[in-house]
Design a protein around this motif. Structure first.
Motif, PDB file in Angstrom:
ATOM      1  N   GLU A 105       0.808  -1.230   0.000  1.00  0.00           N
ATOM      2  CA  GLU A 105       0.000   0.000   0.000  1.00  0.00           C
ATOM      3  C   GLU A 105       0.840   1.279   0.000  1.00  0.00           C
ATOM      4  O   GLU A 105       0.312   2.364  -0.268  1.00  0.00           O
ATOM      5  CB  GLU A 105      -0.912   0.028   1.237  1.00  0.00           C
ATOM      6  CG  GLU A 105      -1.930  -1.086   1.304  1.00  0.00           C
ATOM      7  CD  GLU A 105      -1.403  -2.328   2.018  1.00  0.00           C
ATOM      8  OE1 GLU A 105      -2.230  -3.156   2.426  1.00  0.00           O
ATOM      9  OE2 GLU A 105      -0.170  -2.452   2.154  1.00  0.00           O
ATOM     10  N   GLY A 270      -4.057   4.763   6.462  1.00  0.00           N
ATOM     11  CA  GLY A 270      -4.747   6.013   6.179  1.00  0.00           C
ATOM     12  C   GLY A 270      -4.827   6.977   7.339  1.00  0.00           C
ATOM     13  O   GLY A 270      -5.656   7.884   7.344  1.00  0.00           O
ATOM     14  N   ARG A 271      -3.948   6.816   8.328  1.00  0.00           N
ATOM     15  CA  ARG A 271      -3.985   7.695   9.502  1.00  0.00           C
ATOM     16  C   ARG A 271      -2.892   8.756   9.475  1.00  0.00           C
ATOM     17  O   ARG A 271      -2.835   9.621  10.351  1.00  0.00           O
ATOM     18  CB  ARG A 271      -3.879   6.842  10.764  1.00  0.00           C
ATOM     19  CG  ARG A 271      -5.080   5.920  10.955  1.00  0.00           C
ATOM     20  CD  ARG A 271      -4.770   4.749  11.867  1.00  0.00           C
ATOM     21  NE  ARG A 271      -4.410   5.189  13.211  1.00  0.00           N
ATOM     22  CZ  ARG A 271      -3.878   4.378  14.120  1.00  0.00           C
ATOM     23  NH1 ARG A 271      -3.616   3.109  13.804  1.00  0.00           N
ATOM     24  NH2 ARG A 271      -3.589   4.821  15.321  1.00  0.00           N
ATOM     25  N   HIS A 273      -0.733  11.211   6.456  1.00  0.00           N
ATOM     26  CA  HIS A 273      -0.706  11.573   5.041  1.00  0.00           C
ATOM     27  C   HIS A 273       0.490  12.478   4.735  1.00  0.00           C
ATOM     28  O   HIS A 273       0.426  13.689   4.999  1.00  0.00           O
ATOM     29  CB  HIS A 273      -2.011  12.278   4.645  1.00  0.00           C
ATOM     30  CG  HIS A 273      -3.230  11.456   4.886  1.00  0.00           C
ATOM     31  ND1 HIS A 273      -3.847  11.396   6.128  1.00  0.00           N
ATOM     32  CD2 HIS A 273      -3.930  10.634   4.059  1.00  0.00           C
ATOM     33  CE1 HIS A 273      -4.890  10.583   6.047  1.00  0.00           C
ATOM     34  NE2 HIS A 273      -4.963  10.109   4.814  1.00  0.00           N
TER      35      HIS A 273
END
Length: 306
Positions: A105, A270-271, A273
């Motif tokens: 990812e 996704g915590r 960025h």
């Protein structure tokens, strides 16, 4: 192999040259570099480079030779690393304790933006401690460290006020959770439980004056390159029982590899960025460094190695 080396000139500050292939220590891994990040502090180092030094501390790529002592990732693993130097190159030797493996990812460009800025932000958060409900001031917030810290602190319940050069540079910080954006420390509505000061000069005493009773000022940089003068009579007349602490990101009880793994996990879920303001081919390194030094890039700048 090819690598970026310091010229000792103002511009271009680096150039491509042939250098010797890295010689590995027993606990070092050879990484084929796919991308690297450049930091504003490195632009200052390039002004007076010491003999034998080559720039580059933030890399992502592929392990092509494992450590002889069996530590670290195996050949073929994708990794992010924080070598002591020499990362702006086709290959770099990285201590196994300064590496973290990458999941599918997280791509190399994103990962390369993590090490120096991400480690600094994560460790600043650790120094501050429990931030839930606390008011925090951070100067120089539009760089990579500021973006990471604001997002991490806001997610943990802090009310962060970020000082940036312009409202435009602060817009993304608002999206990441900053409660307030100001362009001058004097305009910040204190008092703050903690002030994180990275610019030096006149901003350090201004930030200290905003600290609350028993609050703290953590000094972690001086990007203005201006000396800070603190009148201790003003300090004693200011916030009662306040403290001042110097912070250096490398002074950590947790290894770089462990903290990089934490940052990678936060990105993958996704915590967190990374704010990447520019991506370019590594042949453009000198021009990117000029823009970074002149504060023309928000967040991180990443170069890709063909």
């Amino acid at each position: 192999m090819k690598a970026m080396v310091a010229t000792g000139n103002a511009t271009p500050s680096v150039e491509l040259a042939e250098v010797e292939h890295p010689q590995l220590g027993p606990d070092e891994v050879l990484v084929k570099v796919e991308a690297y990040s450049v930091n504003r502090g490195e632009t200052f180092q390039l002004e007076s480079p010491p003999p034998g030094w080559r720039p580059g501390k933030d890399v992502a790529g592929l392990v092509v030779q494992a450590a002889a002592d069996g530590s670290g990732p195996a050949v073929g693993r994708r990794v992010v690393g924080h070598p002591p130097q020499g990362g702006w190159a086709e290959y770099v030797a990285v201590p196994s304790h300064a590496l973290a493996e990458l999941p599918d990812e997280v791509d190399a460009v994103t990962a390369a933006a993590l090490p120096l800025a991400g480690l600094t932000a994560l460790r600043l958060l650790r120094v501050v401690g429990d931030v839930a409900g606390r008011r925090i001031l951070i100067t120089g917030a539009s760089g990579g460290v500021g973006h990471y810290f604001v997002e991490l602190a806001a997610a943990a319940g802090a009310r962060a006020t970020a000082v940036t050069g312009s409202p435009e540079r602060g817009r993304r910080l608002t999206e990441l959770g900053a409660a307030e954006i100001v362009q001058d420390v004097a305009d910040a509505a204190g008092p703050f439980d903690v002030a994180l000061e990275s610019t030096g000069g006149a901003n350090l005493p201004l930030a200290l004056a905003k600290v609350a009773h028993r609050g703290r000022l953590v000094w972690f940089g001086q990007v203005s390159r201006q000396p800070a003068t603190l009148n201790f009579f003003d300090f004693f007349a200011g916030p009662e029982s306040a403290t001042i602490r110097h912070f250096h990101y490398a002074d950590s009880d947790v290894s770089d590899g462990e903290d990089l793994a934490t940052l990678v996990r936060l990105v993958a879920t996704g915590r967190l960025h990374p704010e990447i303001g520019e991506v370019a081919d590594w042949t453009e390194s000198a021009a990117v460094l000029d823009r970074l030094r002149d504060r023309g890039i928000r967040g991180n700048a990443v170069l890709t190695v063909a």
